[in-house]
Design a protein around this motif. Structure first.
Motif, PDB file in Angstrom:
ATOM      1  N   ALA A 109       1.020  -1.306   0.106  1.00  0.00           N
ATOM      2  CA  ALA A 109       0.024  -0.046  -0.053  1.00  0.00           C
ATOM      3  C   ALA A 109       0.994   1.189   0.093  1.00  0.00           C
ATOM      4  O   ALA A 109       0.571   2.183  -0.612  1.00  0.00           O
ATOM      5  CB  ALA A 109      -0.966  -0.074   1.150  1.00  0.00           C
ATOM      6  N   GLU A 110       1.913   1.298   0.734  1.00  0.00           N
ATOM      7  CA  GLU A 110       3.032   2.519   0.792  1.00  0.00           C
ATOM      8  C   GLU A 110       3.616   2.522  -0.547  1.00  0.00           C
ATOM      9  O   GLU A 110       3.892   3.761  -0.953  1.00  0.00           O
ATOM     10  CB  GLU A 110       3.776   2.160   1.979  1.00  0.00           C
ATOM     11  CG  GLU A 110       3.412   2.344   3.159  1.00  0.00           C
ATOM     12  CD  GLU A 110       2.526   3.759   3.770  1.00  0.00           C
ATOM     13  OE1 GLU A 110       3.450   4.648   2.924  1.00  0.00           O
ATOM     14  OE2 GLU A 110       1.689   3.771   4.455  1.00  0.00           O
ATOM     15  N   TYR A 111       3.778   1.475  -1.262  1.00  0.00           N
ATOM     16  CA  TYR A 111       4.469   1.539  -2.571  1.00  0.00           C
ATOM     17  C   TYR A 111       3.638   2.212  -3.647  1.00  0.00           C
ATOM     18  O   TYR A 111       4.098   2.964  -4.509  1.00  0.00           O
ATOM     19  CB  TYR A 111       4.932   0.138  -3.025  1.00  0.00           C
ATOM     20  CG  TYR A 111       5.646   0.076  -4.314  1.00  0.00           C
ATOM     21  CD1 TYR A 111       6.677   0.441  -4.620  1.00  0.00           C
ATOM     22  CD2 TYR A 111       4.582  -0.388  -5.555  1.00  0.00           C
ATOM     23  CE1 TYR A 111       7.399   0.480  -5.910  1.00  0.00           C
ATOM     24  CE2 TYR A 111       5.300  -0.557  -6.595  1.00  0.00           C
ATOM     25  CZ  TYR A 111       6.617  -0.090  -7.042  1.00  0.00           C
ATOM     26  OH  TYR A 111       6.993   0.027  -8.154  1.00  0.00           O
ATOM     27  N   ILE A 112       2.389   1.747  -3.803  1.00  0.00           N
ATOM     28  CA  ILE A 112       1.448   2.131  -4.774  1.00  0.00           C
ATOM     29  C   ILE A 112       1.151   3.597  -4.421  1.00  0.00           C
ATOM     30  O   ILE A 112       0.408   4.351  -5.219  1.00  0.00           O
ATOM     31  CB  ILE A 112       0.220   1.473  -4.913  1.00  0.00           C
ATOM     32  CG1 ILE A 112      -0.469   1.176  -3.751  1.00  0.00           C
ATOM     33  CG2 ILE A 112       0.422  -0.072  -5.520  1.00  0.00           C
ATOM     34  CD1 ILE A 112      -1.793   0.315  -3.948  1.00  0.00           C
ATOM     35  N   ARG A 113       1.016   3.988  -3.088  1.00  0.00           N
ATOM     36  CA  ARG A 113       0.605   5.248  -2.722  1.00  0.00           C
ATOM     37  C   ARG A 113       1.480   6.520  -3.220  1.00  0.00           C
ATOM     38  O   ARG A 113       1.053   7.583  -3.374  1.00  0.00           O
ATOM     39  CB  ARG A 113       0.554   5.481  -1.332  1.00  0.00           C
ATOM     40  CG  ARG A 113       0.013   6.875  -0.690  1.00  0.00           C
ATOM     41  CD  ARG A 113      -0.186   6.689   0.771  1.00  0.00           C
ATOM     42  NE  ARG A 113       1.231   6.794   1.603  1.00  0.00           N
ATOM     43  CZ  ARG A 113       2.219   7.571   1.500  1.00  0.00           C
ATOM     44  NH1 ARG A 113       1.759   9.163   1.310  1.00  0.00           N
ATOM     45  NH2 ARG A 113       3.320   7.565   2.330  1.00  0.00           N
ATOM     46  N   ARG A 114       2.851   6.165  -3.522  1.00  0.00           N
ATOM     47  CA  ARG A 114       3.854   7.083  -3.931  1.00  0.00           C
ATOM     48  C   ARG A 114       3.421   7.596  -5.312  1.00  0.00           C
ATOM     49  O   ARG A 114       3.977   8.621  -5.689  1.00  0.00           O
ATOM     50  CB  ARG A 114       5.215   6.433  -3.781  1.00  0.00           C
ATOM     51  CG  ARG A 114       5.659   6.259  -2.541  1.00  0.00           C
ATOM     52  CD  ARG A 114       6.979   5.917  -2.306  1.00  0.00           C
ATOM     53  NE  ARG A 114       7.303   5.489  -0.889  1.00  0.00           N
ATOM     54  CZ  ARG A 114       7.475   4.169  -0.748  1.00  0.00           C
ATOM     55  NH1 ARG A 114       7.191   3.315  -1.697  1.00  0.00           N
ATOM     56  NH2 ARG A 114       7.687   3.752   0.473  1.00  0.00           N
ATOM     57  N   SER A 143       0.347   7.821  -6.906  1.00  0.00           N
ATOM     58  CA  SER A 143      -0.842   8.514  -6.869  1.00  0.00           C
ATOM     59  C   SER A 143      -0.973   9.799  -6.432  1.00  0.00           C
ATOM     60  O   SER A 143      -0.200  10.287  -5.272  1.00  0.00           O
ATOM     61  CB  SER A 143      -2.035   7.525  -6.288  1.00  0.00           C
ATOM     62  OG  SER A 143      -1.848   6.358  -7.022  1.00  0.00           O
ATOM     63  N   GLU A 144      -1.768  10.832  -6.915  1.00  0.00           N
ATOM     64  CA  GLU A 144      -2.144  12.002  -6.154  1.00  0.00           C
ATOM     65  C   GLU A 144      -2.698  12.048  -5.051  1.00  0.00           C
ATOM     66  O   GLU A 144      -2.269  12.500  -3.865  1.00  0.00           O
ATOM     67  CB  GLU A 144      -2.417  13.037  -7.388  1.00  0.00           C
ATOM     68  CG  GLU A 144      -2.515  14.295  -6.771  1.00  0.00           C
ATOM     69  CD  GLU A 144      -2.989  15.409  -7.861  1.00  0.00           C
ATOM     70  OE1 GLU A 144      -3.120  16.612  -7.402  1.00  0.00           O
ATOM     71  OE2 GLU A 144      -3.412  14.980  -8.965  1.00  0.00           O
ATOM     72  N   VAL A 145      -4.066  11.501  -5.118  1.00  0.00           N
ATOM     73  CA  VAL A 145      -4.773  11.198  -3.893  1.00  0.00           C
ATOM     74  C   VAL A 145      -5.068   9.950  -3.856  1.00  0.00           C
ATOM     75  O   VAL A 145      -5.551   9.271  -4.338  1.00  0.00           O
ATOM     76  CB  VAL A 145      -6.113  12.109  -4.169  1.00  0.00           C
ATOM     77  CG1 VAL A 145      -7.076  12.099  -2.819  1.00  0.00           C
ATOM     78  CG2 VAL A 145      -5.632  13.677  -4.370  1.00  0.00           C
ATOM     79  N   VAL A 146      -4.894   9.455  -2.244  1.00  0.00           N
ATOM     80  CA  VAL A 146      -5.344   7.983  -2.140  1.00  0.00           C
ATOM     81  C   VAL A 146      -5.919   8.093  -0.796  1.00  0.00           C
ATOM     82  O   VAL A 146      -5.808   8.817   0.373  1.00  0.00           O
ATOM     83  CB  VAL A 146      -3.723   7.412  -1.697  1.00  0.00           C
ATOM     84  CG1 VAL A 146      -4.027   5.741  -1.386  1.00  0.00           C
ATOM     85  CG2 VAL A 146      -3.006   7.357  -2.827  1.00  0.00           C
ATOM     86  N   LEU A 147      -6.870   7.093  -0.631  1.00  0.00           N
ATOM     87  CA  LEU A 147      -7.763   6.745   0.349  1.00  0.00           C
ATOM     88  C   LEU A 147      -7.493   5.406   1.049  1.00  0.00           C
ATOM     89  O   LEU A 147      -7.610   4.395   0.104  1.00  0.00           O
ATOM     90  CB  LEU A 147      -9.074   6.891   0.209  1.00  0.00           C
ATOM     91  CG  LEU A 147     -10.097   6.909   1.411  1.00  0.00           C
ATOM     92  CD1 LEU A 147     -11.484   7.737   1.443  1.00  0.00           C
ATOM     93  CD2 LEU A 147     -10.655   5.422   1.677  1.00  0.00           C
ATOM     94  N   LEU A 148      -7.068   5.372   2.286  1.00  0.00           N
ATOM     95  CA  LEU A 148      -6.600   4.062   2.916  1.00  0.00           C
ATOM     96  C   LEU A 148      -7.990   3.733   3.961  1.00  0.00           C
ATOM     97  O   LEU A 148      -8.136   4.649   4.676  1.00  0.00           O
ATOM     98  CB  LEU A 148      -5.361   4.060   3.580  1.00  0.00           C
ATOM     99  CG  LEU A 148      -4.145   4.452   2.805  1.00  0.00           C
ATOM    100  CD1 LEU A 148      -2.972   4.353   3.519  1.00  0.00           C
ATOM    101  CD2 LEU A 148      -4.114   3.467   1.526  1.00  0.00           C
ATOM    102  N   PHE A 149      -8.398   2.473   3.428  1.00  0.00           N
ATOM    103  CA  PHE A 149      -9.542   2.015   4.377  1.00  0.00           C
ATOM    104  C   PHE A 149      -9.127   0.934   5.429  1.00  0.00           C
ATOM    105  O   PHE A 149      -8.820  -0.240   4.552  1.00  0.00           O
ATOM    106  CB  PHE A 149     -10.741   1.698   3.550  1.00  0.00           C
ATOM    107  CG  PHE A 149     -11.796   1.269   4.422  1.00  0.00           C
ATOM    108  CD1 PHE A 149     -12.748   2.219   5.156  1.00  0.00           C
ATOM    109  CD2 PHE A 149     -12.188  -0.320   4.349  1.00  0.00           C
ATOM    110  CE1 PHE A 149     -13.703   1.714   5.800  1.00  0.00           C
ATOM    111  CE2 PHE A 149     -13.427  -0.587   4.932  1.00  0.00           C
ATOM    112  CZ  PHE A 149     -14.058   0.041   5.893  1.00  0.00           C
TER     113      PHE A 149
END
Length: 900
Positions: free
Chosen positions: A33-38, A40-46
């Motif tokens: 999740a941390e890898y793909i977050r970098r 993307s501009e806006v990320v929502l983690l649930f």
């Protein structure tokens, strides 16, 4: 067994469907999740737990929001409960679900709002676009007239694609969202921390409703309207206090400082509340601040416009506009969509010259005073309109600011008026008489009193605009011939009729700046009726309604609350009238009473259950009524049930009613409330105004209740009977009725006497049993004393035996010591004897050798001369022992035997 056998956890499964736009990392792959977050501009983690009911309920809402925003926002769901996943090992959440948002490298921003798709989508869009672009004056007015505090930044993009300070301002907008969320406490944390409900002590607001809004201006002419000249300057708009510009010469121009400066100096018109439904101090902390106006409105966060919120904003602006600010007036005109001149300036400095203040007819400092009468049966009242006159007596007020109403000035004027109120007692004219008087506290303050005499029983009042206002006639006597009383009628308040005095302008009812002219200033709160309609129902809103709009004023200090008529639409005019009626001195609003549903109580009972709705019908319109006030938590109240049931059986139901009311579930007017439980009130027929309270020091028993009822239900004590002489037929019917009552009571007395005799017999039996029990008690006491004496003798004998035992023990110890000494001496003697034996044996051998040699030599000498006598044979070379040696050996043997 050596250790417990633990069943391994089942492997996790996908929480979202494969067709869902949400990326489900059901094995807790936090590193992925941390890898793909970098990227993307806006990320929502649930973050969720598969067993959590709130996570399951929020799953559909997250999926709905993701379906609308999946092309712009990356939605990632992470199972943070799988014990082998990295999320469980690295994150330690105390509640689920948890939503984090990241805007590029900034974050996390935790979402704590309602788990609803529209709210989540609105929050995500706010994070996606934290700044609003202001291109025109109309949009500038929209931004400034919003109920949320606004921060504007001016940046010139002509010189460079990213002017200095713009990125800092952009980051400060994200910081404001994060700080606003951090200032609230999560209600779901209370579920995990069982028993620690005290954690929820802060105000919990909707996350992005009521926070600071950030806007950007690029037009220098538009920026001048808000006093922004230099690129990179920041402006904080405030409606009533002076607006501010960020002091760059004092504070460093950083995102944290801009956010902190805006949050500390913001000004709010009203607040959004979100009670979470559990045990909380949210409403308590807000209600302690003063009277509160709660507005329940259906709110759609995704709607582009909110007309009802605009009207509420307009009401709040007018209510708090105490100084008649021109900027506020311009914003009000914009909210009303009224064409107005082009806005010239919204500069921080106020205009230097204001128009002269109006005369006394336009002064906001007025109050209505109803003078007391010398006797209570007077049907007239002297009513005076008292106004603080700041122009009378030749004193001209300041031309810089308008005269504002001060509570202390009004109080001083009232005190001075009451000192001279006897002057107006004898006013008996329909015309208005006005007089100016100097106040008692200040030589420069005057007040004007315009008084007039009105009738309390007048059939109508003249209204200058609405014609004739019909008022109900007030009946001052409840001495009716029947046991029925008309419905309660209210005397119309002076404030209800704005044009009661045609010659005096009732400017005290002006709504603008009303919060500064009353000591009952309201705090305004908004709640989404789609989420919190249950709270509205508890305050008195109908449970079944098509439009979920409701308004209520709660005053904890006065222990009362008022509701806006549900039949009226919630709009600006009704809200203003509602607030005005609450703010006036003699408020026409009636305290709202909440009661139980009367349909749940059957009518065919010995004791009638009274509710708020049936109180007037049962207690004040029927025959003699004995009313018991009780509550479920009252421990003494249930002990009286059998007494009142027996009383209801003894009294005739056609002329007497025994009733009770649960005051914990049913509100009553203050005049019918009590201050202790249980309490008994008696309401006699035809004389409801002469209700009597049962004496507190008298036990509540059946005979005492009967005497209390007979004493206070005597028709002879009625004022109507004293005033009107009874007729012969009335007396005869009354005598027959009384005779029937007497016969009925005699029969009941006979029954009571029979019960008393049976009780007396039972008493005799109980007394005989008590006497035998007393005799047994005396016998047992004597046996106890004898046993105690024997016990004392045995104890003394035991002590003697113990002393004897100790003495014998000491003697035995002494004897053992002596025996030990003898044994030691005997051992020494044995050792000496052994050495003596060895010595004697040695001496014997020596003596035998020497004697043998001597005897051999003698035989050689004597043999020829004398023959040896026959006798004991001797060995050759031996000689017989001498006599002394033999005697010594015999004595030694004897000693040895004696020693052994």
């Amino acid at each position: 067994r050596a250790k417990d056998v633990i069943i391994p956890a089942k492997p996790p499964v996908s929480f979202f469907s494969p067709r869902s736009p949400v990326l489900d990392l059901f094995q807790g792959q936090l590193d992925y999740a941390e890898y793909i977050r970098r990227d993307s501009e806006v990320v929502l983690l649930f973050f969720y737990a598969p067993w959590c009911g709130q996570s399951i309920a929020a799953r559909a809402e997250i999926q709905q929001a993701a379906s609308r925003l999946s092309d712009q926002v990356l939605f990632v769901a992470i199972n943070c409960w799988w014990n082998q996943g990295k999320c469980r090992k690295q994150k330690h959440f105390f509640y689920f679900p948890v939503i984090y948002l990241y805007h590029r490298s900034f974050g996390p921003i935790e979402y704590k709002g309602p788990m609803s798709a529209v709210y989540i989508e609105k929050f995500v869009r706010r994070v996606m676009k934290p700044l609003l672009y202001i291109p025109s004056q109309s949009e500038l007015l929209d931004f400034l007239s919003n109920y949320e505090p606004g921060v504007l930044g001016y940046f010139e993009f002509s010189g460079s694609p990213q002017p200095p300070g713009y990125l800092t301002f952009f980051t400060s907008a994200l910081h404001s969202l994060k700080k606003a969320l951090e200032s609230t406490s999560s209600p779901r944390a209370l579920v995990s921390f069982a028993g620690e409900w005290h954690l929820e002590t802060k105000v919990y607001m909707l996350d992005y409703l009521g926070t600071v809004r950030f806007g950007v201006i690029t037009n220098k002419h538009l920026a001048k309207l808000v006093s922004l000249v230099h690129s990179g300057s920041v402006y904080l708009h405030r409606h009533f206090n002076t607006s501010l510009v960020f002091p760059r010469e004092v504070l460093n121009y950083t995102a944290e400082n801009i956010c902190k400066w805006a949050l500390e100096n913001q000004e709010t018109l009203f607040r959004w509340l979100q009670p979470h439904g559990g045990k909380s101090l949210l409403l308590n902390n807000e209600l302690k601040k003063g009277p509160a106006l709660f507005l329940f409105i259906p709110f759609n966060p995704l709607a582009e416009s909110h007309p009802l919120i605009d009207e509420i904003t307009e009401v709040a602006l007018e209510y708090n506009n105490c100084h008649g600010d021109q900027v506020v007036e311009r914003l009000l005109q914009h909210l009303r969509r009224v064409d107005a001149p082009v806005l010239e300036s919204l500069a921080l400095e106020a205009p230097a010259q204001l128009p002269d203040p109006p005369l006394i007819t336009a002064s906001p400092c007025c109050n209505t005073v109803v003078l007391p009468q010398w006797h209570s049966f007077s049907r007239t009242h002297n009513v005076c309109e008292l106004c603080v006159n700041q122009t009378a007596g030749g004193v001209k007020p300041s031309s810089v600011s308008m005269p504002q109403c001060s509570f202390f000035e009004m109080a001083a004027a009232l005190d001075s008026f009451y000192l001279k109120e006897q002057t107006f007692y004898h006013v008996a004219s329909d015309s208005i008489e006005c007089s100016n008087f100097l106040t008692s506290y200040s030589p420069f303050s005057y007040y004007t009193a315009c008084c007039r005499t009105i009738s309390r029983g007048v059939a109508g009042f003249i209204d200058s605009e609405q014609g004739v206002f019909e008022a109900p006639t007030v009946a001052f006597s409840s001495l009716e011939k029947k046991c029925e009383v008309d419905a309660p009628s209210s005397v119309p308040h002076i404030e209800e009729n704005r044009y009661f005095f045609p010659g005096v302008d009732m400017t005290s009812t002006n709504f603008t700046g009303l919060s500064c002219r009353t000591n009952k200033t309201l705090n305004i709160y908004l709640l989404d009726s789609n989420l919190f309609w249950l709270y509205a129902e508890r305050l008195g809103a109908p449970s079944s309604t098509q439009v979920k709009e409701f308004a209520a004023i709660v005053d904890v200090k006065e222990e009362s609350h008022y509701i806006l008529d549900p039949k009226q639409a919630l709009m600006k005019l009704t809200l203003e009238s509602f607030i005005q009626n609450f703010s006036v001195l003699y408020s026409p609003l009636k305290r709202h009473l909440i009661g139980s549903d009367s349909a749940q109580f059957p009518s065919q009972h010995l004791i009638t259950e009274v509710t708020t709705d049936t109180f007037w019908e049962v207690v004040l319109q029927k025959q003699d009524v004995l009313l018991l006030y009780y509550a479920p938590w009252c421990g003494f109240c249930p002990s009286l049930n059998h007494v009142f049931i027996q009383l209801a059986r003894n009294l005739p139901m056609d002329t007497f009613t025994v009733a009770r009311i649960d005051v914990s579930q049913n509100d009553l007017p203050w005049e019918f409330m009590v201050d202790r439980l249980p309490t008994v009130l008696f309401f006699p027929c035809n004389r409801k105004d002469l209700s009597v309270k049962y004496p507190e020091d008298l036990p509540i028993t059946l005979p005492n209740l009967l005497r209390f009822i007979l004493h206070h239900s005597d028709p002879a004590s009625s004022p109507q009977n004293m005033a009107n002489s009874p007729t012969k037929e009335c007396l005869q019917s009354e005598a027959v009725l009384q005779q029937g009552h007497i016969s009925h009571l005699e029969r009941e007395i006979q029954k009571l006497r029979a019960e008393i005799s049976s009780l007396q017999r039972a008493q005799v039996q109980v007394e005989s049993q008590l006497s035998s029990a007393r005799r047994d008690e005396h016998r047992l006491r004597r046996q106890q004393r004898a046993l105690e004496e024997q016990h004392s003798l045995l104890r003394a004998h035991s002590e003697q035996l113990q002393a004897l035992y100790e003495q014998k023990t000491r003697e035995l110890q002494e004897l053992a010591r002596k025996l030990q000494e003898l044994a030691d001496a005997s051992e020494n003697l044995l050792t000496e004897n052994t050495w003596l034996k060895i010595l004697v044996a040695t001496m014997e051998r020596k003596l035998e050798g020497r004697d043998g040699a001597e005897s051999l030599a003698a035989r050689r000498e004597v043999r020829p001369k004398q023959p040896e006598p026959s006798g004991t044979p001797q060995l050759p070379g031996s000689s017989p022992p001498p006599a002394n040696v033999s005697a010594t050996l015999v004595s030694e043997r004897n000693n040895e035997n004696r020693t052994d």
